[in-house]
Write a protein that holds these residues in place. Structure first.
Motif, short mmCIF file in Angstrom:
data_model
loop_
_atom_site.label_atom_id
_atom_site.label_comp_id
_atom_site.label_asym_id
_atom_site.label_seq_id
_atom_site.Cartn_x
_atom_site.Cartn_y
_atom_site.Cartn_z
N LEU A 98 -2.40 6.91 -2.10
CA LEU A 98 -1.54 8.10 -2.06
C LEU A 98 -0.40 7.90 -1.05
O LEU A 98 0.75 8.25 -1.31
CB LEU A 98 -2.36 9.34 -1.67
CG LEU A 98 -3.43 9.78 -2.68
CD1 LEU A 98 -4.38 10.80 -2.05
CD2 LEU A 98 -2.78 10.36 -3.94
N ILE B 284 0.48 10.57 -10.31
CA ILE B 284 -0.29 9.32 -10.23
C ILE B 284 -0.29 8.64 -11.61
O ILE B 284 -0.14 7.42 -11.73
CB ILE B 284 -1.72 9.60 -9.72
CG1 ILE B 284 -1.67 10.13 -8.27
CG2 ILE B 284 -2.60 8.36 -9.81
CD1 ILE B 284 -2.96 10.79 -7.78
N ALA C 162 -8.32 6.02 -1.64
CA ALA C 162 -7.35 6.96 -2.21
C ALA C 162 -6.22 7.23 -1.24
O ALA C 162 -5.04 7.27 -1.63
CB ALA C 162 -8.06 8.27 -2.58
N TRP D 286 -6.54 11.29 -7.57
CA TRP D 286 -6.52 9.82 -7.54
C TRP D 286 -7.73 9.24 -8.27
O TRP D 286 -7.60 8.36 -9.14
CB TRP D 286 -6.51 9.34 -6.08
CG TRP D 286 -6.50 7.85 -5.95
CD1 TRP D 286 -7.57 7.02 -5.83
CD2 TRP D 286 -5.35 7.00 -5.98
NE1 TRP D 286 -7.17 5.70 -5.78
CE2 TRP D 286 -5.80 5.67 -5.86
CE3 TRP D 286 -3.98 7.23 -6.10
CZ2 TRP D 286 -4.93 4.57 -5.86
CZ3 TRP D 286 -3.12 6.14 -6.09
CH2 TRP D 286 -3.60 4.83 -5.98
#
Ligand SMILES: NC(=O)c1ccc[n+]([C@@H]2O[C@H](COP(=O)([O-])OP(=O)(O)OC[C@H]3O[C@@H](n4cnc5c(N)ncnc54)[C@H](OP(=O)(O)O)[C@@H]3O)[C@@H](O)[C@H]2O)c1
Length: 342
Positions: free
Chosen positions: A292, A168, A288, A137
């Protein structure tokens, strides 16, 4: 007689490929719990390429001492507590190492012992929501800073970090090319992880395939492997390219420091290269995890877990990373949680 704590310790500094004899068993009886301490039964161990560095030399952390328990991220369950912050049955995370039990004041050498969020399994906490994805990330968003329509290359694309980095990047609108070893992994990278293409470095000419797949060059490289694979990528940088240097696993087990031939292309293409460590991002982990979690919920981030079992198999499981035998995040279960969940 008190219960034994099984422990794998470092027997010597490894030279070249890891061997069973680099590690030794040094079981010892569990001591009584002192006031202010918590006792954790370790259930799941994380296996990470950086452990190969930790047992070899001082780096961003001091080397694991000869005779010390091998350092490892892990999940466990609190089985006894004289610490006000923990209660039996709680699932927790920390750097518990290659042993059955940890007793501490609530800290391990990599920071505080933290509870697992409700509903998160050990496989998720160490896998798709774990530190490898957190690394990806920040490597993507803080270093590569993708723009929609740009082309990215990710090495180690079937692995825990690389597969997350590629997904990502895809979610940010990039076109993503992976590199992985073998047909099973390359198929997974495109069909499950949704990369646009994946090069099989074991059977294809990497430089030729990059040139064919990215005729206008690479705007971004997320580098996990190093060595000749990285060198081939450097030869195909686009103008103002960014390179996130996450790791170079190809040299960890051999000790070889590969001499890059194409680094002058960074100058010619006015490119930027930046190394980074997830450790530095620990204060921002929440950021993050939120990002996520949203990707997982939207079906845009998938991760495989390669779950081995058995305390005796711990050293052999570390070797799997350097032999490319892991399919996804490498974990090993050493016990089921012994208590009902708190
Ligand atoms: N900077 C940070 O803070 C940070 C944090 C986490 C991870 N990392 C780095 O990220 C990289 C990946 O780590 P991970 O935990 O996600 O492991 P992983 O990718 O899940 O597993 C390692 C994979 O590396 C590949 N590999 C091993 N030896 C290789 C070689 N000689 N040449 C090419 N590929 C090789 C293998 O895949 P194939 O079968 O496809 O070859 C293997 O399955 C490592 O370099 C690690 O150090 C960095």
């Amino acid at each position: 007689m008190s219960e034994m704590n099984r422990r794998w310790v470092l027997a010597r500094r490894p030279a070249g490929q890891l061997k069973d004899s680099d590690f030794a068993r040094a079981d010892e009886p569990l001591r009584d719990l002192a006031d202010g301490e918590v006792r954790v039964r370790v259930t799941h161990l994380s296996f990470d390429p950086t452990q190969r560095i930790w047992i070899s030399q001082d780096s961003y952390l001091p080397a694991v001492a000869i005779g010390a328990v091998v350092r490892a991220g892990a999940i466990g369950q609190v089985v006894a507590s004289k610490h006000p912050g923990f209660k039996p049955g709680q699932m927790v995370q920390g750097a518990f190492g290659w042993q059955d039990y940890v007793q501490s004041q609530g800290f391990t050498e990599l920071g505080p012992i933290t509870p697992l969020p409700a509903g998160v399994t050990p496989e998720q906490a160490l896998g798709v929501m774990g530190l490898t994805s957190v690394t990806a990330w920040f490597g993507v968003h803080d270093i590569l800073k993708p723009n929609a329509g740009e082309t990215a290359l990710v090495s180690g694309a079937a692995g825990a970090t690389g597969s997350a980095a590629g997904q990502i990047l895809k979610a940010a609108g990039a076109r993503v090319i992976g590199i992985a070893g073998g047909p099973e992994k390359t198929r997974w990278v495109t069909e499950v992880a949704g990369f646009d293409a994946c090069i099989d470095y074991k059977s294809e000419d990497v430089a030729q395939r990059i040139a064919a797949l990215a005729p206008n060059g690479l705007d971004m490289i997320y580098e996990n492997v190093g060595g000749p694979i990285f060198d081939a990528a450097l030869a195909h940088l686009a103008l103002k390219a960014r390179v996130a240097l996450c790791g170079a696993i190809s040299g960890y087990d051999t000790g070889e420091v590969y001499g890059l031939k194409n680094y002058m292309n960074l100058v010619i293409q006015r490119a930027k290269i930046e190394g980074f460590l997830v450790l530095d991002y620990f204060p921002r982990v929440g950021e993050a995890v939120a990002g996520l979690g949203a990707l997982v919920a939207a079906g845009k981030l998938k991760g495989e877990v390669d779950l081995q079992e058995g305390f005796d198999n711990i050293p052999a499981t570390l070797r799997r990373l350097f032999e490319g035998r892991n399919f996804g995040k490498q974990l090993l279960k050493i016990a089921d949680p012994p208590l009902p969940a708190a």
